[in-house]
Design a protein around this motif. Structure first.
Motif, PDB file in Angstrom:
ATOM      1  N   SER A   9       0.807  -1.235   0.000  1.00 55.29           N
ATOM      2  CA  SER A   9       0.000   0.000   0.000  1.00 55.29           C
ATOM      3  C   SER A   9       0.834   1.277   0.000  1.00 55.29           C
ATOM      4  O   SER A   9       0.274   2.365  -0.066  1.00 55.29           O
ATOM      5  N   SER A  24      -5.325   7.826  -3.955  1.00 54.49           N
ATOM      6  CA  SER A  24      -5.158   6.396  -4.227  1.00 54.49           C
ATOM      7  C   SER A  24      -6.500   5.727  -4.490  1.00 54.49           C
ATOM      8  O   SER A  24      -7.549   6.183  -4.027  1.00 54.49           O
ATOM      9  N   LYS A  71      -8.125   1.726  -4.436  1.00 50.35           N
ATOM     10  CA  LYS A  71      -7.741   0.428  -3.871  1.00 50.35           C
ATOM     11  C   LYS A  71      -7.888  -0.740  -4.842  1.00 50.35           C
ATOM     12  O   LYS A  71      -7.050  -1.632  -4.867  1.00 50.35           O
ATOM     13  N   LEU A  87      -5.277  -1.432  -7.359  1.00 50.04           N
ATOM     14  CA  LEU A  87      -4.422  -0.450  -6.686  1.00 50.04           C
ATOM     15  C   LEU A  87      -3.800   0.489  -7.714  1.00 50.04           C
ATOM     16  O   LEU A  87      -3.099   0.057  -8.629  1.00 50.04           O
TER      17      LEU A  87
END
Length: 261
Positions: free
Chosen positions: A40, A184, A186, A189
């Motif tokens: 992440s 960002s 998810k 990603l």
């Protein structure tokens, strides 16, 4: 390095990346090949990948003499140097977290976290950040043998960063820097690099220490020991100095806001 001509090149590249919207999370391997990146914390790696930068630990700017810094909130990480002195320097990160950190998960893990501001004891850790060998009232008289220190409640040096360790790194790597906010996504990603960006020109270590002494820069660590105090224990260390975006102007002779749209 970091000339006006190079500033234009950096902005041109960032405008193209901004216009393309979301980019899949990626990084470059040591051979320069673009590969997917699943963790992440990929915003910086992805932007470097798009700019053709292979990750390295050299104390020099990333792109045409400019340091590239990504951030998702208004709090920006400036540097992540590991302490070289004190208990931390002598015993290592794991022993330090096990000694000064706090337990979570019924003692299975230990964390060393908390906002440390110069001169104010941190409630979470009991440690106080000090700057030894520098007076912001007369910055030019800095003692090159000075250090940034974490001192515990009994007066012991828990950790320290000698000025010599930080000075060259800061002056060389951050003389010209661009700060880019990202958004960002998810699934899948991916990252989008937003406008405007902030571009700082000309800094020096005295400016950095002055901002630290004023409380504008804080030490905000995020270190963790899993399976603490057992033979299977593992450490993930993160020693980070951070600043609010509104205070970046304290670090540079010139700070401009540049539109990518």
């Amino acid at each position: 390095i970091g000339s006006q001509q190079n500033k234009g090149k950096v902005l041109e590249a960032l405008r193209y990346i901004h216009a393309e919207g979301f980019h899949p999370s990626s990084r470059r391997d040591k051979h320069g090949n673009v590969i997917p990146y699943k963790a992440s914390n990929g915003a910086g790696f992805t932007l470097e990948s798009l700019l053709g930068i292979t990750p390295n630990s050299k104390p020099e700017p990333d792109y045409f003499g400019w340091e590239i810094k990504t951030h998702s909130t208004s709090r920006i990480t400036l540097m992540t140097p590991e302490p070289r002195g004190g208990f931390y320097g002598e015993r290592g990160a794991k022993a330090f977290v096990e000694h000064y950190g706090h337990e979570v998960d019924d003692g299975k893990s230990m964390y060393f976290t908390g906002n440390h501001t110069v001169g104010i004891p941190c409630i979470k850790t009991g440690l106080t950040l000090h700057v030894n060998g520098f007076d912001s009232a007369s910055p030019k008289s800095m003692d090159v043998n000075g250090a940034i220190q974490l001192i515990d409640s009994t007066g012991n040096e828990a950790a320290s960063w000698p000025f010599a360790q930080l000075l060259t790194h800061w002056n060389q790597k951050h003389a010209f820097a661009v700060y880019i906010k990202y958004t960002s996504q998810k699934i899948p990603l991916a990252y989008r690099y937003d406008t405007p960006v902030l571009m700082g020109e000309h800094t020096d270590f005295q400016r950095y220490l002055t901002a630290l002494c004023s409380g504008a820069i804080i030490f905000d660590p995020g270190s963790k020991v899993t399976n603490a105090k057992t033979p299977e224990s593992t450490i993930k260390s993160r020693s980070q100095f951070r600043i609010h975006a509104k205070n970046l102007k304290l670090l540079y002779e010139k700070l401009t806001q540049e539109n990518l749209a």
